[in-house]
Scaffold this motif. Structure first.
Motif, PDB file in Angstrom:
ATOM      1  N   TYR A 173     -14.060   2.298   3.589  1.00  0.00           N
ATOM      2  CA  TYR A 173     -13.631   0.933   3.284  1.00  0.00           C
ATOM      3  C   TYR A 173     -12.700   0.408   4.372  1.00  0.00           C
ATOM      4  CZ  TYR A 173     -10.773  -2.767   1.251  1.00  0.00           C
ATOM      5  OH  TYR A 173     -10.087  -3.955   1.042  1.00  0.00           O
ATOM      6  N   TRP A 174     -11.709   1.200   4.761  1.00  0.00           N
ATOM      7  CA  TRP A 174     -10.735   0.716   5.741  1.00  0.00           C
ATOM      8  C   TRP A 174     -11.338   0.600   7.132  1.00  0.00           C
ATOM      9  CZ3 TRP A 174      -6.663  -1.991   4.893  1.00  0.00           C
ATOM     10  CH2 TRP A 174      -6.050  -1.925   3.640  1.00  0.00           C
TER      11      TRP A 174
ATOM     12  N   LEU B 237       0.823  -1.206   0.000  1.00  0.00           N
ATOM     13  CA  LEU B 237       0.000   0.000   0.000  1.00  0.00           C
ATOM     14  C   LEU B 237       0.858   1.256   0.000  1.00  0.00           C
ATOM     15  CD1 LEU B 237      -2.713  -1.085   2.599  1.00  0.00           C
ATOM     16  CD2 LEU B 237      -3.142  -0.555   0.192  1.00  0.00           C
TER      17      LEU B 237
ATOM     18  N   CYS C 290      -9.023  14.121  -0.093  1.00  0.00           N
ATOM     19  CA  CYS C 290      -9.108  12.875   0.678  1.00  0.00           C
ATOM     20  C   CYS C 290     -10.329  12.072   0.226  1.00  0.00           C
ATOM     21  CB  CYS C 290      -9.208  13.192   2.166  1.00  0.00           C
ATOM     22  SG  CYS C 290      -9.404  11.740   3.217  1.00  0.00           S
ATOM     23  N   ASP C 291     -10.104  10.787  -0.033  1.00  0.00           N
ATOM     24  CA  ASP C 291     -11.164   9.909  -0.527  1.00  0.00           C
ATOM     25  C   ASP C 291     -11.889   9.304   0.677  1.00  0.00           C
ATOM     26  OD1 ASP C 291     -12.774   7.996  -1.652  1.00  0.00           O
ATOM     27  OD2 ASP C 291     -11.233   7.155  -2.965  1.00  0.00           O
ATOM     28  N   TRP C 292     -13.067   9.833   0.998  1.00  0.00           N
ATOM     29  CA  TRP C 292     -13.782   9.349   2.184  1.00  0.00           C
ATOM     30  C   TRP C 292     -14.423   7.989   1.951  1.00  0.00           C
ATOM     31  CZ3 TRP C 292     -12.792  11.154   6.779  1.00  0.00           C
ATOM     32  CH2 TRP C 292     -12.196  12.422   6.872  1.00  0.00           C
ATOM     33  N   ASP C 293     -14.646   7.609   0.704  1.00  0.00           N
ATOM     34  CA  ASP C 293     -15.080   6.234   0.424  1.00  0.00           C
ATOM     35  C   ASP C 293     -13.969   5.264   0.810  1.00  0.00           C
ATOM     36  OD1 ASP C 293     -17.537   7.036  -0.532  1.00  0.00           O
ATOM     37  OD2 ASP C 293     -16.891   7.091  -2.629  1.00  0.00           O
ATOM     38  N   GLN C 294     -12.731   5.663   0.569  1.00  0.00           N
ATOM     39  CA  GLN C 294     -11.590   4.841   0.961  1.00  0.00           C
ATOM     40  C   GLN C 294     -11.499   4.732   2.479  1.00  0.00           C
ATOM     41  OE1 GLN C 294      -7.401   6.362   0.545  1.00  0.00           O
ATOM     42  NE2 GLN C 294      -7.306   4.798  -1.053  1.00  0.00           N
TER      43      GLN C 294
ATOM     44  N   VAL D 146      -3.906   5.786   7.030  1.00  0.00           N
ATOM     45  CA  VAL D 146      -4.625   6.357   5.883  1.00  0.00           C
ATOM     46  C   VAL D 146      -4.615   7.869   6.075  1.00  0.00           C
ATOM     47  CG1 VAL D 146      -6.762   6.367   4.561  1.00  0.00           C
ATOM     48  CG2 VAL D 146      -6.086   4.301   5.809  1.00  0.00           C
TER      49      VAL D 146
ATOM     50  N   ALA E  94      -1.298   8.555  -0.014  1.00  0.00           N
ATOM     51  CA  ALA E  94      -2.510   8.172   0.709  1.00  0.00           C
ATOM     52  C   ALA E  94      -2.222   7.290   1.920  1.00  0.00           C
ATOM     53  CB  ALA E  94      -3.477   7.447  -0.225  1.00  0.00           C
TER      54      ALA E  94
ATOM     55  N   ASP F 182       0.943   3.879  -3.206  1.00  0.00           N
ATOM     56  CA  ASP F 182       0.341   5.209  -3.101  1.00  0.00           C
ATOM     57  C   ASP F 182       0.832   5.907  -1.823  1.00  0.00           C
ATOM     58  OD1 ASP F 182      -1.172   7.455  -3.344  1.00  0.00           O
ATOM     59  OD2 ASP F 182      -3.109   6.447  -3.467  1.00  0.00           O
TER      60      ASP F 182
END
Length: 303
Positions: free
Chosen positions: A279-280, A243, A272-276, A265, A250, A247
Motif C-alpha cells: 500500500y505505501w 501514524l 510484518c504486514d506486506w500488504d501494508q 514503515v 509499525a 501504531d
C-alpha cells in the motif's frame, strides 16, 4: 525431530521448540522430547475426521505459543483448513530433490531412473503435495550397488544437517537485511517504469527518466536507528505524526526524511504486514509519478 531439538540447544540458535506433537501416542519422538523437558501433545486420529483431528492439533500448537510448524516424519495429509491457517509458516522435509519424486518411495524411484544423485529438500507446505517453495536442498551421491535402504540411510544423515539450518534461516528472515531488501525491491520494481538508484549510499526507487522522482528508500538502521524500514511519502507532518502515534510498532519518524513528511514503515518486526508495505509503495509512487502512468494504473485497478 531430534536433530531440530538438539540444534535448538546450540548457543546461536534463533529458534526454540515449544511443543512436540504427534498423532501416534507411541511415537519415539515423544519419548525423546519428554526426556529433554519439551512439552508434548499426542492424539490418535482414529475415530476422528481429518478436520476434527487437525483442529485439536492446531489448538494445542497455538496454546504452546508456536509461531511456526516444522513437520518431521508426520505422515498424514493435513486438511485444507490447517494448511491455510499456517500458510507461509509451516515447513516440511522430503527425501528427494524436489520437484523430482513427490510422494512416496523416492529413493527407489531415483535408483530406477538411474539418477546420479538422490537427496533431500525442505519446503513450505501448501495445499498441493510436496509442491511448496523449496527453501534448501542437499544432494546425496548414488553409489554403484546402492539399494533403497543404503541410499535412505545417507539421505537421512543429510536431512539431519539440512533441516536445522534451513529452519534457522527461515525463522530469521523477518530480521535479515538482505531478505527484507529483496522483498521491497521486487515490489517497488513491479510498479510502472520504476527503477532503482542509490541515494546517499542506500537503495532507492524512482520513476523512470531524467526527470524521475524518488518514491521510496530502504533504510538499514541509518543514523543509529534500530529499524530496517521502507521510507515512503505521506501527505505531510500531520499524517506522519498520526501514524506514529497510532501504531509505533509499525511506523516511526525517520531522522533524515521525517522532516519532509516521509514515514518509516518498520520491516524487521514479527508479523510484518506486506500488504501494508504494498500500500505505501503504491501510494508513494502515485504521489510522484506522472499522470500518464497513474492513469494507466487507475484503469488497471478498475479491472
Amino acid at each position: 525431530m531430534a536433530a531440530l531439538l538438539y540444534a535448538s540447544r546450540l548457543p546461536d540458535s534463533p529458534y526454540e521448540i515449544v511443543l512436540v506433537a504427534s498423532n501416534d501416542p507411541d511415537a519415539g519422538g515423544l519419548t525423546v522430547a519428554e526426556a529433554e523437558g519439551i512439552p508434548t501433545f499426542a492424539l490418535s486420529h482414529k475415530g476422528m475426521t481429518r478436520e476434527e483431528h487437525d483442529r485439536a492439533m492446531d489448538a494445542a500448537i497455538r496454546k504452546a505459543g508456536a509461531e511456526f510448524i516444522a513437520l518431521a516424519g508426520y505422515m498424514r495429509i493435513l486438511s485444507e483448513e490447517m494448511v491455510a491457517r499456517w500458510q507461509g509458516r509451516m515447513l516440511n522435509i522430503h527425501p528427494s530433490l524436489l520437484p523430482k519424486y513427490k510422494g512416496l518411495h523416492t529413493h527407489q524411484r531415483a535408483l530406477d531412473a538411474g539418477d546420479e544423485f538422490g537427496g533431500t529438500s525442505v519446503h513450505l507446505v501448501t495445499g498441493d503435495l510436496d509442491a511448496g517453495e523449496v527453501l534448501g536442498q542437499v544432494k546425496v551421491a548414488i553409489i554403484p550397488g546402492d539399494t533403497e535402504q543404503t541410499l535412505a540411510y545417507r539421505v537421512k544423515l543429510a536431512e539431519h544437517q539440512l533441516y536445522p539450518r534451513v529452519l534457522a534461516d527461515f525463522v530469521s528472515r523477518p530480521y535479515n537485511r538482505d531478505w527484507l531488501l529483496e522483498q521491497v525491491r521486487q515490489r517497488a520494481l513491479a510498479l510502472p517504469e520504476a527503477e532503482e538508484r542509490p541515494s546517499h549510499g542506500a537503495p532507492g526507487w524512482r520513476t523512470g527518466g531524467n526527470s524521475g522522482k524518488y518514491f521510496a528508500y530502504f533504510s538499514d538502521q541509518h543514523h543509529g536507528e534500530q529499524h530496517i524500514a521502507l521510507i515512503a511519502k505521506t501527505s505531510g507532518q500531520d499524517e506522519l505524526a498520526e501514524l506514529v502515534e497510532r501504531d509505533p510498532d509499525a511506523f516511526y519518524r525517520p531522522a533524515y526524511y521525517g522532516a519532509s513528511g516521509w514515514v518509516g514503515v518498520i520491516l524487521n518486526r514479527p508479523g510484518c504486514d506486506w500488504d501494508q508495505v504494498d500500500y505505501w509503495l503504491q501510494r508513494s509512487w502515485r504521489a510522484v509519478a506522472p499522470k500518464r502512468l497513474t492513469g494507466l494504473l487507475d484503469i488497471a485497478d478498475e479491472f
